[in-house]
Design a protein around this motif. Sequence first.
Motif, PDB file in Angstrom:
ATOM      1  N   VAL A  21       6.290   2.674  -9.702  1.00 48.12           N
ATOM      2  CA  VAL A  21       5.501   1.636  -9.035  1.00 48.12           C
ATOM      3  C   VAL A  21       5.757   0.281  -9.686  1.00 48.12           C
ATOM      4  CG1 VAL A  21       3.153   0.809  -8.592  1.00 48.12           C
ATOM      5  CG2 VAL A  21       3.727   3.207  -8.190  1.00 48.12           C
ATOM      6  N   ILE A  22       5.769   0.222 -11.010  1.00 53.18           N
ATOM      7  CA  ILE A  22       6.002  -1.047 -11.714  1.00 53.18           C
ATOM      8  C   ILE A  22       7.397  -1.587 -11.390  1.00 53.18           C
ATOM      9  CG2 ILE A  22       6.321  -2.057 -14.013  1.00 53.18           C
ATOM     10  CD1 ILE A  22       3.922  -0.251 -14.879  1.00 53.18           C
ATOM     11  N   HIS A  24       9.061  -1.122  -8.623  1.00 56.51           N
ATOM     12  CA  HIS A  24       9.011  -1.654  -7.257  1.00 56.51           C
ATOM     13  C   HIS A  24       8.275  -2.996  -7.201  1.00 56.51           C
ATOM     14  CE1 HIS A  24      10.677   1.455  -4.481  1.00 56.51           C
ATOM     15  NE2 HIS A  24      10.584   2.190  -5.576  1.00 56.51           N
ATOM     16  N   ILE A  25       7.228  -3.150  -7.984  1.00 57.39           N
ATOM     17  CA  ILE A  25       6.495  -4.424  -8.026  1.00 57.39           C
ATOM     18  C   ILE A  25       7.413  -5.533  -8.534  1.00 57.39           C
ATOM     19  CG2 ILE A  25       4.633  -5.687  -9.187  1.00 57.39           C
ATOM     20  CD1 ILE A  25       2.989  -3.080  -9.084  1.00 57.39           C
ATOM     21  N   LYS A  26       8.146  -5.270  -9.622  1.00 51.73           N
ATOM     22  CA  LYS A  26       9.063  -6.272 -10.193  1.00 51.73           C
ATOM     23  C   LYS A  26      10.095  -6.729  -9.179  1.00 51.73           C
ATOM     24  CE  LYS A  26       9.229  -4.905 -15.034  1.00 51.73           C
ATOM     25  NZ  LYS A  26      10.073  -4.324 -16.086  1.00 51.73           N
ATOM     26  N   THR A  30       7.355  -2.602  -2.010  1.00 54.12           N
ATOM     27  CA  THR A  30       5.949  -2.231  -1.808  1.00 54.12           C
ATOM     28  C   THR A  30       5.599  -0.986  -2.611  1.00 54.12           C
ATOM     29  OG1 THR A  30       6.453  -0.821   0.080  1.00 54.12           O
ATOM     30  CG2 THR A  30       6.021  -3.150   0.531  1.00 54.12           C
ATOM     31  N   GLN A  31       4.321  -0.826  -2.876  1.00 48.32           N
ATOM     32  CA  GLN A  31       3.857   0.365  -3.573  1.00 48.32           C
ATOM     33  C   GLN A  31       4.065   1.598  -2.708  1.00 48.32           C
ATOM     34  OE1 GLN A  31      -0.141  -0.078  -5.067  1.00 48.32           O
ATOM     35  NE2 GLN A  31       0.354  -1.969  -6.155  1.00 48.32           N
ATOM     36  N   ARG A  58      -3.448   3.663 -12.315  1.00 51.40           N
ATOM     37  CA  ARG A  58      -3.359   2.193 -12.274  1.00 51.40           C
ATOM     38  C   ARG A  58      -4.142   1.522 -13.392  1.00 51.40           C
ATOM     39  NH1 ARG A  58      -5.434  -0.598  -7.017  1.00 51.40           N
ATOM     40  NH2 ARG A  58      -7.377   0.154  -7.918  1.00 51.40           N
ATOM     41  N   ILE A  65       1.413  -4.083 -15.102  1.00 47.11           N
ATOM     42  CA  ILE A  65       1.401  -4.529 -13.706  1.00 47.11           C
ATOM     43  C   ILE A  65       1.377  -6.053 -13.643  1.00 47.11           C
ATOM     44  CG2 ILE A  65       0.040  -4.569 -11.576  1.00 47.11           C
ATOM     45  CD1 ILE A  65      -0.908  -1.726 -12.333  1.00 47.11           C
ATOM     46  N   LYS A  69       4.271  -8.497 -12.049  1.00 53.34           N
ATOM     47  CA  LYS A  69       4.003  -9.501 -11.016  1.00 53.34           C
ATOM     48  C   LYS A  69       4.503 -10.877 -11.444  1.00 53.34           C
ATOM     49  CE  LYS A  69       0.086  -7.171  -8.854  1.00 53.34           C
ATOM     50  NZ  LYS A  69      -1.368  -7.191  -8.605  1.00 53.34           N
ATOM     51  N   ARG A  72       8.238 -10.880 -11.052  1.00 50.38           N
ATOM     52  CA  ARG A  72       8.591 -10.976  -9.633  1.00 50.38           C
ATOM     53  C   ARG A  72       8.484 -12.421  -9.153  1.00 50.38           C
ATOM     54  NH1 ARG A  72       4.640  -7.909  -6.112  1.00 50.38           N
ATOM     55  NH2 ARG A  72       3.409  -9.735  -6.566  1.00 50.38           N
TER      56      ARG A  72
END
Length: 197
Positions: A21-22, A24-26, A30-31, A58, A65, A69, A72
Amino acid sequence: MTKVRQDAWSHEDDVLLADTVIHHIKNGSTQLKAFEEVGDQLNRTAAACGFRWNAVVRDRYETKISEAKRERKAFQRNDAAQAVQKTFGVKHPQRSIEKPVHTDDLNMERVVQFLSHYVHQETIDADTKTNVEQVQLENEQLKSQLEKLEKEHESLLTIINRARNMMFVDETMSDSFMSSSFRMDENGNLQHVSKAD
């Protein structure tokens, strides 16, 4: 392949879920895509992965997280700056990817560096806005010049057509036409002047 319900999540499963998940966020993904990816690896549904992420995992990774962000956003700003440079030809030094700032790392030098970078960015933004305004002004001037030339062109074509029409007067009058003289009135029309005038 049918996914079988599994109730127990191992520590390794949670770590895989969090890392994916992290990641994909970077990268601006999407989650949901992360949940689907983990679900395929663990033979679980994306919904089960999403539920586990929101209910348990989470909260353990809030700091990571937030850092993901920030990274990103830095990538997106860098991409936007490069797009502006390509589109408008704005030259500015290549910005490095900003590292997340930890309060332990704050010192006067880093604050000054951040503020000078911010002022430099504001200058670049103002220069870009000025360049766009100049291009718009030039565009308006060129439009008005084009309209003026089009009107002149129409006037010249009108005069040429009138002269052409005068040249092709009835063939019976051709001898008298050639020997006659003409004068132009104030509207640009040629008028035949008889010798008696």
